[in-house]
Every structure is written in structure tokens, then in C-alpha cells.
Design an enzyme around this catalytic site. Structure first.
Site, PDB file in Angstrom:
ATOM      1  N   GLN A 280      47.991  36.832  38.470  1.00 17.41           N
ATOM      2  CA  GLN A 280      47.182  38.052  38.548  1.00 17.41           C
ATOM      3  C   GLN A 280      45.790  37.903  37.932  1.00 17.41           C
ATOM      4  OE1 GLN A 280      50.306  37.834  37.299  1.00 17.41           O
ATOM      5  NE2 GLN A 280      51.496  38.830  38.907  1.00 17.41           N
ATOM      6  N   ASP A 281      45.392  36.661  37.624  1.00 19.01           N
ATOM      7  CA  ASP A 281      44.078  36.408  37.017  1.00 19.01           C
ATOM      8  C   ASP A 281      42.978  36.642  38.046  1.00 19.01           C
ATOM      9  OD1 ASP A 281      41.840  35.464  35.697  1.00 19.01           O
ATOM     10  OD2 ASP A 281      42.716  33.529  35.164  1.00 19.01           O
ATOM     11  N   GLN A 282      42.109  37.622  37.783  1.00 20.59           N
ATOM     12  CA  GLN A 282      41.020  37.915  38.708  1.00 20.59           C
ATOM     13  C   GLN A 282      39.819  36.983  38.534  1.00 20.59           C
ATOM     14  OE1 GLN A 282      40.307  42.058  40.108  1.00 20.59           O
ATOM     15  NE2 GLN A 282      41.094  42.579  38.072  1.00 20.59           N
ATOM     16  N   TYR A 283      39.655  36.424  37.331  1.00 23.93           N
ATOM     17  CA  TYR A 283      38.573  35.470  37.123  1.00 23.93           C
ATOM     18  C   TYR A 283      38.844  34.170  37.875  1.00 23.93           C
ATOM     19  CZ  TYR A 283      35.928  37.896  33.461  1.00 23.93           C
ATOM     20  OH  TYR A 283      35.139  38.775  32.763  1.00 23.93           O
TER      21      TYR A 283
END
Length: 333
Positions: A280-283
Site C-alpha cells: 500500500q506504499d504510495q511513494y
């Protein structure tokens, strides 16, 4: 869990540090903390150093992010490793535009410079030329991977935590947007602004932080677990905290990685590498960063886990305890 906050920061001064562009900084200050159990080789040099590299807005105390996994007999065993965590080049309390007083005359630096700054510190302060391991979170991951490329014989293992091999796409755009907001403020004055900063620059700092805020947690956390009012309150708190940052420090740090790209250099890494990513890491979404990176680094292992905390979920390493223990087992001898 190790109490990082109980440690008192120490300071060391490099007589001079030479940047890639040839500029030289005299009396370069380094802030750091160290703890654990040093083991020495036949020459009296520490041979079990584990060096932590923090993210773009962190400091030497950012090792607290993995503190739940640090301790006697723990995953990051204080009986087996000697830990060193320092505030990177460009960060307050180490050498930066703000702490040197050079402001916009501070030498421009990139990730290579940050790596060389830390390498020189380790050699001059501790006599260490070879470390047991490097662990880097987010932008700190840029540094540990770069170190593995530039100095492949200087490290046994590397842990890249929620990071990437390049800056591009939305990450590049975000850094540019943040800098554009700050640099377009008339009171910025090309970086030669007055202190304390004006209300206009305070407003620009807050707007810059707003641009970053929505990337920290997962989309699911923002949408399903926070009300709009809670999001608004969190943004306001995040923006208020941004006022503690120096404008030049922030712009320099954002700019330092705009050209970061190890695509053609990852093949030079000889250390064993553990790549840790969060779905779920958006970066750094795993499909764009960790997965392709794992295919470019020989002798690497990829571990991906779920966290509603998104990018900041790197503090939840207990979820991959077995993978970490397996990877580190051969280095705890």
C-alpha cells in the site's frame, strides 16, 4: 524495544569535506548516535557495525522507526551489532544550509555526496572502512544502495526499506512541486531570505507540506479509516510541524535526488540485499520500485507485506520477523 530517545546525540567535525562538484566545506559537523556491542578485528577496528540511514525529513534519531525490532536477542540484536545512526549531509544538526549559515551558498549536493559524507565520517571517527550492514529507510534506501554500487567491497549486507532505485514519475513531480511552491514565494529571494521567516514563507511551507501529506498513509487508510475532518486536522498538524524546517534545507534535500537513478549501476552490488516493500506504499509502489529492483540486483531477496500505514508502515517489521531473522542469521556470527 530499544529506547532510542534516551540516547544523547554526539558530534564530530570533519576537517573538510569535498563535494563531487569540487567545492570544499571546512569544519563539517556530523550529528550521530551509537549503541550496541562493538566487536573488534585484529587491528582494533570495529567489525560488526550496522549503519542506519534515515529518510528525507529525518535525523539520527529516526532509527526509532525500527526500534521495536532492536534489543538484546532481538532481530537487530544489540549483543551482535554495533549500531551507528547519523543525521545526513544537508540535515539540521549536521552540515546543512541552515546550520552552517551559508544558506543558498551551501554547496549543491546529491546522493553520492551524502554517501561519501557518511563514509568519511565512519573512517575518521571510528576508523571503519568496512561495515557489516547498511539499512536505509525511504531516501535512506537511496544512500545504502548507492553505497553498495560505489563501494561494493565495503559492506556485507544491505537492507532497502520502502525505497527505490530511481526517482521518477510522481516522486519526481512531487519534489518539483514542493520546491516550486517555495521558490516562487517572493520572500524566498533566491534562498537569501531573512530570519525569522515571513508569514508569506510560512504559508508556502505549509502549502508545500500539504502537497506531501496525502502520500504518507495508504489510500485505504485515508478513505476508510479517517473522516474528512480527521484528514483536515491531520493536514493542519502536519503543516504546523513543517514550520520547524528550514526552507533552504528542504529545497536542497528535495533537489539532491532529482537525478537519482541506479538502473545501470545495481549490477555492481556484491553485498547480499534484502528489499522490503509495502503493497500500500504510495511513494514506492512495489510493482514500480521493489519488484523491478529485485530483478536487477543479483543475490537479492524481496519481501512485501501489507500495511494500512502505507509508506510509514516500515515501523511494522514484526510482520516479517521470520524473513528478517533468516536473512540476518549468517551475519550474527
Amino acid at each position: 524495544m530499544f529506547d532510542v530517545e534516551s540516547l544523547e546525540a554526539e558530534y564530530f567535525t570533519l576537517k573538510e569535506f569535498k563535494f563531487k562538484n569540487g567545492e570544499i566545506l571546512k569544519d563539517a559537523k556530523v550529528e550521530y548516535i551509537s549503541f550496541g556491542t562493538p566487536l573488534y578485528d585484529d587491528n582494533g577496528i570495529i567489525k560488526n557495525a550496522l549503519v542506519y540511514f534515515h529518510g528525507s525529513s529525518g535525523s539520527c534519531y529516526s532509527i526509532r522507526r525500527i526500534s521495536e525490532s532492536i534489543g538484546s536477542g532481538d532481530i537487530f540484536d544489540t549483543d551482535k551489532f554495533f549500531f551507528i545512526s547519523l543525521s545526513a549531509l544537508g540535515c539540521p544538526n549536521s552540515s546543512s544550509p541552515s546550520t552552517t549559515g551559508l544558506k543558498n551558498k551551501f554547496p549543491k549536493y546529491d546522493v553520492d555526496d551524502m554517501v561519501n559524507f557518511q563514509k568519511q565520517f565512519l573512517e575518521e571517527r571510528f576508523g571503519i572502512k568496512h561495515v557489516k550492514g547498511l539499512i536505509g529507510n525511504s531516501m535512506g534506501g537511496f544512500e545504502v544502495l548507492t553505497g553498495g554500487c560505489l563501494y561494493p567491497d565495503s559492506v556485507d549486507f544491505i537492507i532497502s526499506l520502502v525505497s527505490s532505485f530511481k526517482v521518477g514519475g510522481h516522486n519526481y513531480a512531487l519534489s518539483k512541486i514542493m520546491n516550486n511552491i517555495l521558490e516562487s514565494d517572493p520572500d524566498y529571494n533566491g534562498g537569501d531570505y531573512e530570519l525569522p521567516i515571513s508569514d508569506s514563507l510560512k504559508r508556502s511551507l505549509k502549502l508545500s507540506s500539504d502537497a506531501m501529506y496525502c502520500y504518507g498513509l495508504s489510500r485505504e487508510e485515508y478513505r476508510n479509516n479517517m473522516t474528512n475532518q480527521e484528514i483536515e486536522d491531520a493536514m493542519a498538524e502536519f503543516a504546523e510541524e513543517s514550520l520547524e524546517e528550514d526552507v533552504n534545507d528542504l529545497i536542497y534535500m528535495n533537489s539532491s535526488s532529482l537525478d537519482y537513478d541506479l538502473t545501470d549501476k545495481l549490477k555492481d552490488i556484491t553485498a547480499k540485499v534484502l528489499i522490503i516493500a509495502i503493497n500500500q506504499d504510495q511513494y514506492f509502489p512495489p510493482n514500480l520500485d521493489a519488484i523491478p529492483m529485485s530483478k536487477m540486483i543479483k543475490n537479492s531477496k524481496l519481501v512485501i507485506f501489507d500495511s494500512c500505514m502505507g509508506h510509514v508502515g516500515s515501523s511494522e517489521l514484526y510482520k516479517i520477523e521470520e524473513d528478517l531473522e533468516e536473512f540476518l542469521s549468517e551475519f550474527k556470527q
